[in-house]
Scaffold this motif. Structure first.
Motif, PDB file in Angstrom:
ATOM      1  N   GLN A   6      26.957  45.820  48.462  1.00 32.56           N
ATOM      2  CA  GLN A   6      27.250  44.437  48.792  1.00 32.56           C
ATOM      3  C   GLN A   6      26.498  44.103  50.072  1.00 32.56           C
ATOM      4  O   GLN A   6      26.648  44.778  51.086  1.00 32.56           O
ATOM      5  CB  GLN A   6      28.750  44.230  48.999  1.00 32.56           C
ATOM      6  N   VAL A   7      25.678  43.055  50.010  1.00 31.09           N
ATOM      7  CA  VAL A   7      24.865  42.643  51.150  1.00 31.09           C
ATOM      8  C   VAL A   7      25.317  41.254  51.581  1.00 31.09           C
ATOM      9  O   VAL A   7      25.366  40.331  50.762  1.00 31.09           O
ATOM     10  CB  VAL A   7      23.368  42.636  50.786  1.00 31.09           C
ATOM     11  N   ALA A   8      25.637  41.114  52.864  1.00 28.31           N
ATOM     12  CA  ALA A   8      26.017  39.824  53.425  1.00 28.31           C
ATOM     13  C   ALA A   8      24.762  39.132  53.933  1.00 28.31           C
ATOM     14  O   ALA A   8      24.008  39.702  54.724  1.00 28.31           O
ATOM     15  CB  ALA A   8      27.022  40.015  54.555  1.00 28.31           C
ATOM     16  N   LEU A   9      24.522  37.927  53.453  1.00 29.54           N
ATOM     17  CA  LEU A   9      23.385  37.120  53.895  1.00 29.54           C
ATOM     18  C   LEU A   9      23.900  36.050  54.848  1.00 29.54           C
ATOM     19  O   LEU A   9      24.864  35.346  54.534  1.00 29.54           O
ATOM     20  CB  LEU A   9      22.710  36.430  52.705  1.00 29.54           C
ATOM     21  N   ASN A  38      27.825  44.509  53.916  1.00 32.87           N
ATOM     22  CA  ASN A  38      29.099  43.779  53.884  1.00 32.87           C
ATOM     23  C   ASN A  38      30.288  44.681  54.192  1.00 32.87           C
ATOM     24  O   ASN A  38      31.392  44.201  54.411  1.00 32.87           O
ATOM     25  CB  ASN A  38      29.282  43.122  52.509  1.00 32.87           C
ATOM     26  N   HIS A  39      30.091  45.985  54.231  1.00 32.77           N
ATOM     27  CA  HIS A  39      31.185  46.956  54.399  1.00 32.77           C
ATOM     28  C   HIS A  39      31.477  47.201  55.878  1.00 32.77           C
ATOM     29  O   HIS A  39      30.619  47.649  56.629  1.00 32.77           O
ATOM     30  CB  HIS A  39      30.822  48.277  53.717  1.00 32.77           C
ATOM     31  N   ASP A  40      32.702  46.901  56.295  1.00 31.61           N
ATOM     32  CA  ASP A  40      33.151  47.130  57.673  1.00 31.61           C
ATOM     33  C   ASP A  40      33.570  48.589  57.814  1.00 31.61           C
ATOM     34  O   ASP A  40      34.537  49.021  57.187  1.00 31.61           O
ATOM     35  CB  ASP A  40      34.330  46.205  57.984  1.00 31.61           C
ATOM     36  N   ASP A  68      19.889  44.310  64.044  1.00 31.93           N
ATOM     37  CA  ASP A  68      19.753  45.740  63.742  1.00 31.93           C
ATOM     38  C   ASP A  68      21.039  46.412  63.251  1.00 31.93           C
ATOM     39  O   ASP A  68      21.044  47.605  62.984  1.00 31.93           O
ATOM     40  CB  ASP A  68      19.206  46.503  64.945  1.00 31.93           C
ATOM     41  N   GLY A  69      22.129  45.665  63.117  1.00 34.29           N
ATOM     42  CA  GLY A  69      23.373  46.218  62.587  1.00 34.29           C
ATOM     43  C   GLY A  69      24.202  47.015  63.564  1.00 34.29           C
ATOM     44  O   GLY A  69      25.254  47.539  63.209  1.00 34.29           O
ATOM     45  N   SER A  70      23.770  47.142  64.820  1.00 34.35           N
ATOM     46  CA  SER A  70      24.523  47.947  65.787  1.00 34.35           C
ATOM     47  C   SER A  70      25.802  47.224  66.213  1.00 34.35           C
ATOM     48  O   SER A  70      25.856  45.998  66.276  1.00 34.35           O
ATOM     49  CB  SER A  70      23.658  48.270  67.013  1.00 34.35           C
ATOM     50  N   GLN A  74      29.065  53.068  65.450  1.00 38.81           N
ATOM     51  CA  GLN A  74      29.105  52.320  64.196  1.00 38.81           C
ATOM     52  C   GLN A  74      27.839  51.491  64.058  1.00 38.81           C
ATOM     53  O   GLN A  74      27.360  50.896  65.015  1.00 38.81           O
ATOM     54  CB  GLN A  74      30.315  51.383  64.156  1.00 38.81           C
ATOM     55  N   ARG A  75      27.300  51.461  62.868  1.00 40.97           N
ATOM     56  CA  ARG A  75      26.095  50.666  62.602  1.00 40.97           C
ATOM     57  C   ARG A  75      26.116  50.258  61.138  1.00 40.97           C
ATOM     58  O   ARG A  75      26.445  51.054  60.263  1.00 40.97           O
ATOM     59  CB  ARG A  75      24.846  51.485  62.901  1.00 40.97           C
ATOM     60  N   LEU A  76      25.744  49.031  60.887  1.00 39.56           N
ATOM     61  CA  LEU A  76      25.630  48.537  59.530  1.00 39.56           C
ATOM     62  C   LEU A  76      24.160  48.579  59.102  1.00 39.56           C
ATOM     63  O   LEU A  76      23.267  48.363  59.910  1.00 39.56           O
ATOM     64  CB  LEU A  76      26.133  47.093  59.430  1.00 39.56           C
ATOM     65  N   ARG A  77      23.947  48.836  57.838  1.00 45.17           N
ATOM     66  CA  ARG A  77      22.585  48.818  57.305  1.00 45.17           C
ATOM     67  C   ARG A  77      22.072  47.377  57.297  1.00 45.17           C
ATOM     68  O   ARG A  77      22.830  46.438  57.015  1.00 45.17           O
ATOM     69  CB  ARG A  77      22.594  49.381  55.888  1.00 45.17           C
ATOM     70  N   VAL A  78      20.805  47.193  57.593  1.00 52.61           N
ATOM     71  CA  VAL A  78      20.168  45.887  57.495  1.00 52.61           C
ATOM     72  C   VAL A  78      18.974  45.991  56.544  1.00 52.61           C
ATOM     73  O   VAL A  78      18.406  47.068  56.362  1.00 52.61           O
ATOM     74  CB  VAL A  78      19.713  45.348  58.871  1.00 52.61           C
TER      75      VAL A  78
END
Length: 125
Positions: free
Chosen positions: A41-44, A60-62, A97-99, A106-110
């Motif tokens: 799931q990708v949040a735009l 989109n994943h916390d 950068d998702g940081s 914690q870091r989210l993929r971009v």
């Protein structure tokens, strides 16, 4: 031009495969929408008034709550960085950068993302 901007531009230029995920008209200004991309799931986030980039793609994943809710988060700016606040525990993730500002581990993929003739495309390679 900053080093992070150069890396961002290089990643966009070097993307070989772009996948269409939705139409530009599906985006909501200054808010998030979620698309499905290769099992994720990708949040735009579409920020048409922002300096420089106006479109961001982030996981989109916390990681703190384990819920898929980032696309419902509030967009803002902290110390000049565009961020999204997770709607559950309110930690802030940089759209660039998702940081995570509060929890550096914690870091989210971009993903690289672009508008191409009214179509939103996300880089998958």
């Amino acid at each position: 031009m900053s080093q992070s901007t150069n890396r961002r531009i290089d990643s966009l230029v070097n993307t070989e495969v772009w996948q269409s995920v939705c139409a530009q008209q599906d985006l909501v200004s200054n808010s998030g929408v979620v698309v499905w991309l290769d099992g994720a799931q990708v949040a735009l986030f579409y920020l048409p008034g922002a300096e420089g980039r106006s479109l961001y793609a982030i996981d989109n994943h916390d990681p703190q709550s384990g819920a898929n809710v980032i696309g419902r988060g509030l967009v803002g700016s902290i110390k000049g960085d565009l961020v999204v606040a997770s709607p559950i525990y309110k930690q802030h993730f940089r759209l660039e950068d998702g940081s995570c500002l509060e929890y550096p581990q914690q870091r989210l993929r971009v993903w690289p993302v672009r508008l191409n003739g009214g179509v939103v495309e996300v880089g998958v390679a």
